[in-house]
Design a protein around this motif. Structure first.
Motif, PDB file in Angstrom:
ATOM      1  N   LEU A 270       0.926  -0.891   0.264  1.00 26.68           N
ATOM      2  CA  LEU A 270       0.399  -0.241  -0.311  1.00 26.68           C
ATOM      3  C   LEU A 270       0.978   1.341   0.362  1.00 26.68           C
ATOM      4  O   LEU A 270       0.192   2.511  -0.174  1.00 26.68           O
ATOM      5  N   GLY A 271       2.336   1.418   0.031  1.00 27.41           N
ATOM      6  CA  GLY A 271       3.027   2.170  -0.112  1.00 27.41           C
ATOM      7  C   GLY A 271       3.170   3.343   1.752  1.00 27.41           C
ATOM      8  O   GLY A 271       3.051   4.581   1.707  1.00 27.41           O
ATOM      9  N   GLN A 272       2.279   2.602   2.211  1.00 27.44           N
ATOM     10  CA  GLN A 272       2.135   2.994   3.888  1.00 27.44           C
ATOM     11  C   GLN A 272       3.249   2.359   5.349  1.00 27.44           C
ATOM     12  O   GLN A 272       2.498   1.677   5.442  1.00 27.44           O
ATOM     13  N   PRO A 273       4.326   3.130   5.212  1.00 29.49           N
ATOM     14  CA  PRO A 273       5.009   2.350   6.747  1.00 29.49           C
ATOM     15  C   PRO A 273       4.755   2.536   7.742  1.00 29.49           C
ATOM     16  O   PRO A 273       5.223   1.468   8.605  1.00 29.49           O
ATOM     17  N   ASN A 274       3.410   3.744   7.732  1.00 29.60           N
ATOM     18  CA  ASN A 274       3.199   3.540   9.434  1.00 29.60           C
ATOM     19  C   ASN A 274       1.851   2.945   9.445  1.00 29.60           C
ATOM     20  O   ASN A 274       1.279   3.660  11.065  1.00 29.60           O
ATOM     21  N   LEU A 275       1.072   2.200   9.097  1.00 32.93           N
ATOM     22  CA  LEU A 275       0.269   1.379   9.863  1.00 32.93           C
ATOM     23  C   LEU A 275       0.135   0.272  10.503  1.00 32.93           C
ATOM     24  O   LEU A 275       1.462   0.095  10.849  1.00 32.93           O
ATOM     25  N   GLY A 276      -0.259  -0.266  11.473  1.00 33.44           N
ATOM     26  CA  GLY A 276       0.262  -0.390  13.000  1.00 33.44           C
ATOM     27  C   GLY A 276      -0.181  -0.200  13.540  1.00 33.44           C
ATOM     28  O   GLY A 276       0.669   2.263  13.727  1.00 33.44           O
ATOM     29  N   PRO A 277       0.817  -0.399  14.910  1.00 34.04           N
ATOM     30  CA  PRO A 277       1.078   0.687  16.545  1.00 34.04           C
ATOM     31  C   PRO A 277       2.186   1.991  15.877  1.00 34.04           C
ATOM     32  O   PRO A 277       3.648   1.286  15.682  1.00 34.04           O
ATOM     33  N   SER A 278       1.799   2.870  16.652  1.00 31.79           N
ATOM     34  CA  SER A 278       2.587   3.995  16.329  1.00 31.79           C
ATOM     35  C   SER A 278       3.977   4.188  17.094  1.00 31.79           C
ATOM     36  O   SER A 278       4.966   5.088  17.094  1.00 31.79           O
ATOM     37  N   ASP A 279       4.196   3.284  18.152  1.00 32.44           N
ATOM     38  CA  ASP A 279       4.960   3.113  18.954  1.00 32.44           C
ATOM     39  C   ASP A 279       6.367   1.955  18.674  1.00 32.44           C
ATOM     40  O   ASP A 279       7.516   1.821  18.866  1.00 32.44           O
ATOM     41  N   ASN A 280       6.177   2.298  17.030  1.00 32.13           N
ATOM     42  CA  ASN A 280       7.391   1.584  16.084  1.00 32.13           C
ATOM     43  C   ASN A 280       8.693   2.386  16.722  1.00 32.13           C
ATOM     44  O   ASN A 280       8.796   4.262  16.235  1.00 32.13           O
ATOM     45  N   PRO A 281      10.151   1.953  17.241  1.00 36.22           N
ATOM     46  CA  PRO A 281      11.371   3.008  17.428  1.00 36.22           C
ATOM     47  C   PRO A 281      11.408   3.374  15.872  1.00 36.22           C
ATOM     48  O   PRO A 281      12.632   4.557  15.866  1.00 36.22           O
TER      49      PRO A 281
END
Length: 384
Positions: A270-281
């Motif tokens: 989808l070209g969206q790296p920010n899907l999922g929990p936003s606590d990705n370090p």
């Protein structure tokens, strides 16, 4: 971990050895995610708190205590842990982690919070435990807006501020202050205008925004904070989780196998790296650490004393807060902002503030008050 899981499945071969493997697995998980004390203290969660004046006791939506429906001051859908079955269905969690708001103040004042610290969440509800009523003398207003959750339709802003101030005072005046970080934030903008356009970090399939919207305030109070500073780092509610992860060395939710795979698929398909929990370090979302003064943490400066964080008790317990009677003839202001050294942006000067002459006054036919207070104030038909 995979090798040990396969061994556990084959328990008929060597049960004793497999038990050792299971114990080793549990230890690995415990080492990765150390136990963190936590508690959720929500207005109305038990009978220690005041009930909603609109509903008699035992008539409300069930709450997470042994006596469902006992206290009507409880806002069911604000209880975050109920959305996770492993918490909501766990009797130990109900007994040990979910409490009423009064329980929080009792725990701080009686010094019964865990000695090794933890994460404690405090939230308001349909009423307050301090007997406060709105300043508006209209009976319907005084009955309907007793809530301390700072939420439209049932809360009073000053009662909610008193709720927060009492919590801050209690912590600052306790031994917990020296190791505390108080984070105050909100869950929505309530429609207030924001002059900065929202950042779109991800989108729904139809292209509409999925994450990030108008900015909301967050206040961090701590003996180690950068006093009087404003952070311009991009942050969101996940930043609080990031901070907790950093503080306790927890594995981020976004790094769990399923979440990590989902984020990778989102980026690839989808070209969206920010899907999922936003606590990705690895993302740009802040972790609130920029709000701390590292010179204090290194011992190069003295910590902020508790007196800098506290409010006079006579101010907290009296409404309206810091108001000066008959301060402004127009009724636009009451002197409270001047008392704390603030000039609202609606006024060009302190003199204009005192005169009640904003640059953008209300239209003459507007009634900004709730429906329980009918009439147009400027026409003389408003209900006091």
């Amino acid at each position: 971990m995979g090798k040990n899981i396969r061994k556990v499945i084959k328990t008929d071969q060597n049960p004793a050895a497999d038990l050792v493997d299971i114990q080793e697995d549990i230890k690995v998980v415990a080492d990765l995610n150390p136990a963190v004390n936590w508690g959720r203290y929500q207005q109305g969660s038990n009978s220690h708190d005041a009930p909603d004046p609109y509903e008699p006791q035992n008539s409300a939506t069930p709450n997470p205590t042994h006596d469902p429906g006992l206290n009507t001051g409880y806002v069911l859908h604000h209880n975050g842990p109920q959305y996770f079955g492993y918490l909501a269905d766990n009797p130990q969690v109900l007994n040990n982690n979910l409490h009423g708001a009064r329980d929080f103040f009792d725990a701080v004042e009686n010094r019964t919070l865990p000695a090794d610290g933890g994460v404690f969440y405090l939230r308001g509800g349909y009423d307050n435990n301090d007997g406060l009523v709105p300043v508006n003398p209209t009976p319907a207003i005084q009955q309907a807006f007793l809530g301390n959750g700072d939420h439209p339709a049932y809360s009073d802003q000053q009662i909610s501020e008193a709720f927060a101030a009492r919590a801050i005072n209690d912590i600052a005046n306790s031994p917990y202050w020296s190791e505390s970080a108080i984070i105050i934030t909100y869950d929505e903008t309530d429609g207030f205008y924001d002059d900065v356009s929202p950042q779109r970090r991800s989108t729904f399939a139809d292209g509409s925004p999925l994450a990030a919207g108008p900015r909301i305030p967050t206040i961090l109070i701590s003996p180690y904070a950068k006093a009087g500073k404003i952070s311009h780092h991009y942050s969101e509610h996940g930043s609080v989780i990031k901070f907790i992860n950093e503080l306790y060395g927890l594995v981020p939710l976004a790094s769990l196998p399923d979440e990590k795979q989902g984020r990778e698929l989102g980026a690839k398909t989808l070209g969206q790296p920010n899907l999922g929990p936003s606590d990705n370090p690895d993302n740009e979302v802040g972790d609130l650490t920029e709000a701390f003064d590292f010179a204090i943490l290194r011992g190069e400066k003295d910590p902020i004393p508790p007196a800098r964080a506290t409010f006079p008790q006579n101010v907290v317990a009296r409404l309206p807060h810091l108001a000066t009677p008959y301060y402004s003839q127009s009724g636009y202001t009451n002197g409270a902002c001047e008392a704390v050294g603030i000039l609202p942006t609606d006024f060009l000067s302190p003199a204009a503030y005192k005169a009640g002459e904003p640059i953008d006054p209300y239209p003459v036919d507007v009634n900004p008050r709730p429906t329980q207070s009918p009439g147009t104030p400027t026409s003389g038909t408003g209900t006091p």
